[in-house]
Design a protein around this motif. Structure first.
Motif, PDB file in Angstrom:
ATOM      1  N   UNK A   1       0.850  -1.190   0.000  1.00  0.00           N
ATOM      2  CA  UNK A   1       0.000   0.000   0.000  1.00  0.00           C
ATOM      3  C   UNK A   1       0.884   1.239   0.000  1.00  0.00           C
ATOM      4  N   UNK A   2       0.460   2.248  -0.735  1.00  0.00           N
ATOM      5  CA  UNK A   2       1.205   3.504  -0.817  1.00  0.00           C
ATOM      6  C   UNK A   2       0.342   4.643  -0.297  1.00  0.00           C
ATOM      7  N   UNK A   3       0.948   5.475   0.544  1.00  0.00           N
ATOM      8  CA  UNK A   3       0.275   6.624   1.135  1.00  0.00           C
ATOM      9  C   UNK A   3       1.091   7.886   0.888  1.00  0.00           C
ATOM     10  N   UNK A   4       0.410   9.001   0.801  1.00  0.00           N
ATOM     11  CA  UNK A   4       1.053  10.307   0.836  1.00  0.00           C
ATOM     12  C   UNK A   4       0.824  10.870   2.235  1.00  0.00           C
ATOM     13  N   UNK A   5       1.859  11.438   2.826  1.00  0.00           N
ATOM     14  CA  UNK A   5       1.756  12.004   4.159  1.00  0.00           C
ATOM     15  C   UNK A   5       1.441  13.490   4.021  1.00  0.00           C
ATOM     16  N   UNK A   6       0.324  13.888   4.591  1.00  0.00           N
ATOM     17  CA  UNK A   6      -0.110  15.287   4.553  1.00  0.00           C
ATOM     18  C   UNK A   6      -0.355  15.735   5.990  1.00  0.00           C
TER      19      UNK A   6
ATOM     20  N   UNK B   1      -2.376  10.222   6.725  1.00  0.00           N
ATOM     21  CA  UNK B   1      -1.897   9.371   5.633  1.00  0.00           C
ATOM     22  C   UNK B   1      -3.045   9.236   4.645  1.00  0.00           C
ATOM     23  N   UNK B   2      -2.792   9.623   3.402  1.00  0.00           N
ATOM     24  CA  UNK B   2      -3.803   9.534   2.353  1.00  0.00           C
ATOM     25  C   UNK B   2      -3.434   8.359   1.448  1.00  0.00           C
ATOM     26  N   UNK B   3      -4.331   7.367   1.370  1.00  0.00           N
ATOM     27  CA  UNK B   3      -4.060   6.170   0.568  1.00  0.00           C
ATOM     28  C   UNK B   3      -4.094   6.532  -0.918  1.00  0.00           C
TER      29      UNK B   3
ATOM     30  N   UNK C   1       6.537  -0.466   7.333  1.00  0.00           N
ATOM     31  CA  UNK C   1       6.337   0.839   6.702  1.00  0.00           C
ATOM     32  C   UNK C   1       7.700   1.473   6.381  1.00  0.00           C
ATOM     33  N   UNK C   2       7.786   2.073   5.217  1.00  0.00           N
ATOM     34  CA  UNK C   2       8.997   2.799   4.831  1.00  0.00           C
ATOM     35  C   UNK C   2       8.562   4.202   4.418  1.00  0.00           C
TER      36      UNK C   2
ATOM     37  N   UNK D   1       6.078  10.352   1.438  1.00  0.00           N
ATOM     38  CA  UNK D   1       5.286   9.166   1.111  1.00  0.00           C
ATOM     39  C   UNK D   1       5.625   8.038   2.074  1.00  0.00           C
ATOM     40  N   UNK D   2       4.736   7.049   2.114  1.00  0.00           N
ATOM     41  CA  UNK D   2       4.996   5.858   2.912  1.00  0.00           C
ATOM     42  C   UNK D   2       4.501   4.635   2.147  1.00  0.00           C
ATOM     43  N   UNK D   3       5.400   3.684   1.962  1.00  0.00           N
ATOM     44  CA  UNK D   3       5.023   2.383   1.419  1.00  0.00           C
ATOM     45  C   UNK D   3       4.880   1.446   2.612  1.00  0.00           C
ATOM     46  N   UNK D   4       3.782   0.703   2.646  1.00  0.00           N
ATOM     47  CA  UNK D   4       3.605  -0.307   3.685  1.00  0.00           C
ATOM     48  C   UNK D   4       3.625  -1.669   3.002  1.00  0.00           C
TER      49      UNK D   4
END
Length: 113
Positions: free
Chosen positions: A24-29, A33-35, A85-86, A60-63
Motif C-alpha cells: 500500500x502507498x500513502x502520501x503524508x499530509x 496518511x492519504x491512501x 512501513x517505509x 510518502x509511505x510504502x507499507x
C-alpha cells in the motif's frame, strides 16, 4: 517531468523474489496518511507497473504487508516482523526505486535505481 516510484521485494531467507505480497502507498499530509494505491508483487517480486507513475514532491509511505505474506509461506515458523512501513521523501523530478530485502527476522531498504 514528474517523479515516478517503483519497488520490489526479495525474500533473502529463501533467496527468491517475494511474489504475491500486497503493498500500500500513502502520501503524508501533515498528520494524515492519504491512501494512493495498492499493488501485489508478481512472480519476480515487482509490481507490474510503477506504483506511482506521476509523483509530486512530498513525503510518502510504502507499507509492505509482510506479516500475511510470511505467515502464508511458513505458518509453523515464528516470525518477528509484522507489516513494514517505509517513509521517504520525493524532492526531485527523477525515478525513485524503494526495494525491500526481507527475512522473517529483519529487513533492509535503500533508494535504488
Amino acid at each position: 517531468m514528474t517523479a515516478s516510484l517503483t519497488t520490489h521485494v526479495l525474500d533473502t531467507a529463501g533467496g527468491t523474489p517475494a511474489g504475491g505480497m500486497t503493498i500500500d502507498l500513502f502520501r503524508i499530509e501533515g498528520d494524515e496518511r492519504v491512501h494512493l494505491a495498492s499493488a501485489v508483487t508478481n512472480d519476480d517480486g515487482r509490481t507490474d507497473a510503477p506504483i506511482l507513475p506521476d509523483a509530486d514532491h512530498g513525503t510518502y509511505e510504502i507499507v509492505f504487508r509482510c506479516a500475511a505474506w510470511l505467515d502464508a509461506r511458513a505458518p509453523e515458523r515464528r516470525r518477528f516482523l509484522g507489516d513494514v512501513p517505509v517513509r521517504f521523501g520525493i524532492d526531485e523530478d527523477a525515478h525513485y526505486h524503494v526495494p525491500l530485502l526481507l527475512s522473517p527476522f529483519g529487513y533492509s531498504t535503500y533508494r535504488g535505481s
